[in-house]
Design a protein around this motif. Structure first.
Motif, PDB file in Angstrom:
ATOM      1  N   ARG A 196      42.496  38.330  47.504  1.00 44.64           N
ATOM      2  CA  ARG A 196      42.318  37.254  46.530  1.00 44.64           C
ATOM      3  C   ARG A 196      42.409  37.903  45.148  1.00 44.64           C
ATOM      4  NH1 ARG A 196      40.202  32.212  47.109  1.00 44.64           N
ATOM      5  NH2 ARG A 196      39.040  32.766  48.986  1.00 44.64           N
ATOM      6  N   ARG A 197      43.367  37.432  44.341  1.00 48.45           N
ATOM      7  CA  ARG A 197      43.612  38.040  43.034  1.00 48.45           C
ATOM      8  C   ARG A 197      42.435  37.805  42.085  1.00 48.45           C
ATOM      9  NH1 ARG A 197      48.150  39.946  41.358  1.00 48.45           N
ATOM     10  NH2 ARG A 197      47.927  39.039  39.284  1.00 48.45           N
ATOM     11  N   LYS A 198      42.064  38.870  41.391  1.00 46.43           N
ATOM     12  CA  LYS A 198      40.953  38.809  40.455  1.00 46.43           C
ATOM     13  C   LYS A 198      41.390  38.285  39.084  1.00 46.43           C
ATOM     14  CE  LYS A 198      38.131  42.349  40.664  1.00 46.43           C
ATOM     15  NZ  LYS A 198      37.524  43.692  40.468  1.00 46.43           N
ATOM     16  N   HIS A 199      42.659  38.542  38.710  1.00 44.99           N
ATOM     17  CA  HIS A 199      43.135  38.233  37.360  1.00 44.99           C
ATOM     18  C   HIS A 199      44.364  37.322  37.403  1.00 44.99           C
ATOM     19  CE1 HIS A 199      40.483  41.467  36.136  1.00 44.99           C
ATOM     20  NE2 HIS A 199      41.114  42.294  36.939  1.00 44.99           N
ATOM     21  N   ASP A 200      44.627  36.693  36.269  1.00 50.13           N
ATOM     22  CA  ASP A 200      45.874  35.946  36.111  1.00 50.13           C
ATOM     23  C   ASP A 200      47.035  36.904  36.008  1.00 50.13           C
ATOM     24  OD1 ASP A 200      45.199  33.230  36.205  1.00 50.13           O
ATOM     25  OD2 ASP A 200      44.400  33.296  34.157  1.00 50.13           O
ATOM     26  N   PRO A 201      48.229  36.512  36.381  1.00 46.89           N
ATOM     27  CA  PRO A 201      48.526  35.173  36.898  1.00 46.89           C
ATOM     28  C   PRO A 201      48.028  35.011  38.329  1.00 46.89           C
ATOM     29  CG  PRO A 201      50.509  36.519  36.950  1.00 46.89           C
ATOM     30  CD  PRO A 201      49.434  37.345  36.301  1.00 46.89           C
ATOM     31  N   PHE A 202      47.794  33.770  38.677  1.00 45.95           N
ATOM     32  CA  PHE A 202      47.359  33.404  40.026  1.00 45.95           C
ATOM     33  C   PHE A 202      45.960  33.905  40.363  1.00 45.95           C
ATOM     34  CE2 PHE A 202      52.048  33.673  40.284  1.00 45.95           C
ATOM     35  CZ  PHE A 202      52.326  32.351  40.611  1.00 45.95           C
ATOM     36  N   ALA A 203      45.059  33.944  39.375  1.00 47.14           N
ATOM     37  CA  ALA A 203      43.669  34.327  39.659  1.00 47.14           C
ATOM     38  C   ALA A 203      43.118  33.411  40.743  1.00 47.14           C
ATOM     39  CB  ALA A 203      42.828  34.230  38.395  1.00 47.14           C
ATOM     40  N   GLY A 258      51.339  45.969  43.930  1.00 41.47           N
ATOM     41  CA  GLY A 258      51.204  46.125  42.491  1.00 41.47           C
ATOM     42  C   GLY A 258      52.351  46.936  41.922  1.00 41.47           C
ATOM     43  N   PHE A 259      52.192  47.307  40.676  1.00 47.85           N
ATOM     44  CA  PHE A 259      53.261  47.992  39.953  1.00 47.85           C
ATOM     45  C   PHE A 259      53.453  49.417  40.450  1.00 47.85           C
ATOM     46  CE2 PHE A 259      52.197  44.504  37.153  1.00 47.85           C
ATOM     47  CZ  PHE A 259      53.462  44.036  36.842  1.00 47.85           C
ATOM     48  N   GLU A 303      48.677  51.077  46.667  1.00 46.03           N
ATOM     49  CA  GLU A 303      48.157  49.761  46.301  1.00 46.03           C
ATOM     50  C   GLU A 303      47.313  49.168  47.431  1.00 46.03           C
ATOM     51  OE1 GLU A 303      48.044  47.826  43.633  1.00 46.03           O
ATOM     52  OE2 GLU A 303      49.149  49.168  42.304  1.00 46.03           O
ATOM     53  N   LEU A 304      47.766  49.336  48.672  1.00 46.23           N
ATOM     54  CA  LEU A 304      46.996  48.838  49.813  1.00 46.23           C
ATOM     55  C   LEU A 304      45.620  49.491  49.851  1.00 46.23           C
ATOM     56  CD1 LEU A 304      47.114  47.059  52.431  1.00 46.23           C
ATOM     57  CD2 LEU A 304      47.687  49.192  53.616  1.00 46.23           C
ATOM     58  N   GLY A 353      37.685  44.331  49.388  1.00 48.83           N
ATOM     59  CA  GLY A 353      38.429  44.134  48.143  1.00 48.83           C
ATOM     60  C   GLY A 353      38.040  45.164  47.108  1.00 48.83           C
ATOM     61  N   GLY A 354      39.032  45.662  46.373  1.00 46.77           N
ATOM     62  CA  GLY A 354      38.785  46.637  45.322  1.00 46.77           C
ATOM     63  C   GLY A 354      39.854  46.555  44.253  1.00 46.77           C
ATOM     64  N   ASP A 355      39.685  47.319  43.194  1.00 47.59           N
ATOM     65  CA  ASP A 355      40.632  47.364  42.081  1.00 47.59           C
ATOM     66  C   ASP A 355      40.800  45.957  41.511  1.00 47.59           C
ATOM     67  OD1 ASP A 355      42.314  48.738  40.291  1.00 47.59           O
ATOM     68  OD2 ASP A 355      44.081  48.304  41.503  1.00 47.59           O
ATOM     69  N   ASP A 356      42.012  45.413  41.514  1.00 44.87           N
ATOM     70  CA  ASP A 356      42.204  44.072  40.959  1.00 44.87           C
ATOM     71  C   ASP A 356      42.190  42.985  42.024  1.00 44.87           C
ATOM     72  OD1 ASP A 356      44.617  44.907  41.994  1.00 44.87           O
ATOM     73  OD2 ASP A 356      45.811  44.308  40.277  1.00 44.87           O
ATOM     74  N   ALA A 357      41.636  43.301  43.203  1.00 42.92           N
ATOM     75  CA  ALA A 357      41.455  42.323  44.273  1.00 42.92           C
ATOM     76  C   ALA A 357      39.985  41.924  44.327  1.00 42.92           C
ATOM     77  CB  ALA A 357      41.892  42.905  45.609  1.00 42.92           C
ATOM     78  N   ALA A 358      39.704  40.656  44.108  1.00 44.49           N
ATOM     79  CA  ALA A 358      38.327  40.177  44.176  1.00 44.49           C
ATOM     80  C   ALA A 358      37.803  40.205  45.602  1.00 44.49           C
ATOM     81  CB  ALA A 358      38.243  38.757  43.613  1.00 44.49           C
TER      82      ALA A 358
END
Length: 192
Positions: free
Chosen positions: A34-41, A49-50, A64-65, A112-117
């Motif tokens: 579940r994304r923590k930030h926009d877009p698609f928070a 990810g990048f 990233e995983l 969940g960690g990093d930018d994953a809620a």
């Protein structure tokens, strides 16, 4: 310090995503965050990810995983394809290099960690309305797995817990929309 190989034209960003399949609670599941930030928070998405400048696409997908779910894939990670629709990311032109992997039957704890809620295993048949173009990426990964299952590939044969039961194989084929022919031979090939 500037590079002697400067390129004056705009360049797209590159991301890498990793679709992971596992057989959990008698169901084919995929790992989502579940994304923590926009877009698609607050939307569900495939982990990714990048890409860092010094890493390969596979290394980026694995990194990233791990950052977003705490999960490490011990086996093979295969390239799935690239997804490059110009409007796939509202932040700007972004191309993703998608990968896919399977985990053997068993327990696979995540967090969940990093930018994953949040990180969660979700039944493949219920995973939809994902962020970005991840519905399309997941559909391509399901097609990849369907071909692997029909061909009795090692990745597919390792999905189910041992001993392999005919009812589990039937459920796997059904969840993938694969033709359910000669399932007993599949069980035998899996060592069931």
């Amino acid at each position: 310090m500037s590079s002697p190989y400067c390129y004056k034209y705009p360049r797209p960003a590159v991301t890498t995503d990793l679709v992971v399949f596992a057989w959990i609670d008698h169901t084919l599941q995929t790992l989502l965050i579940r994304r923590k930030h926009d877009p698609f928070a607050d939307h569900w998405a495939i982990p990714g990810g990048f890409l860092d400048m010094e890493e390969t696409a596979e290394a980026g997908a694995r990194r990233e995983l791990l950052e977003e779910t705490g999960l490490t894939i011990p086996g093979v990670v295969e390239p799935l394809g690239f997804f490059a629709a110009p409007d796939r990311d509202p932040r700007g032109r972004t191309i993703t290099l998608a990968h896919v992997a399977t985990l053997p039957g068993g327990d696979h704890p995540i967090e969940g960690g990093d930018d994953a809620a949040e990180a969660a295993w979700r039944p493949v048949v219920e995973a939809r309305d994902l962020a970005f173009d991840h519905d399309e990426v997941l559909a391509a990964a399901v097609d990849w797995l369907r071909r692997k299952v029909v061909a009795k590939s090692p990745e597919a044969l390792a999905l189910l817990p041992r001993p392999v039961e005919l009812s589990e194989v039937r459920s796997l084929f059904k969840s993938l929309g694969a033709p359910a022919r000669n399932l007993a031979a599949w069980v035998a090939a899996a060592g069931g």
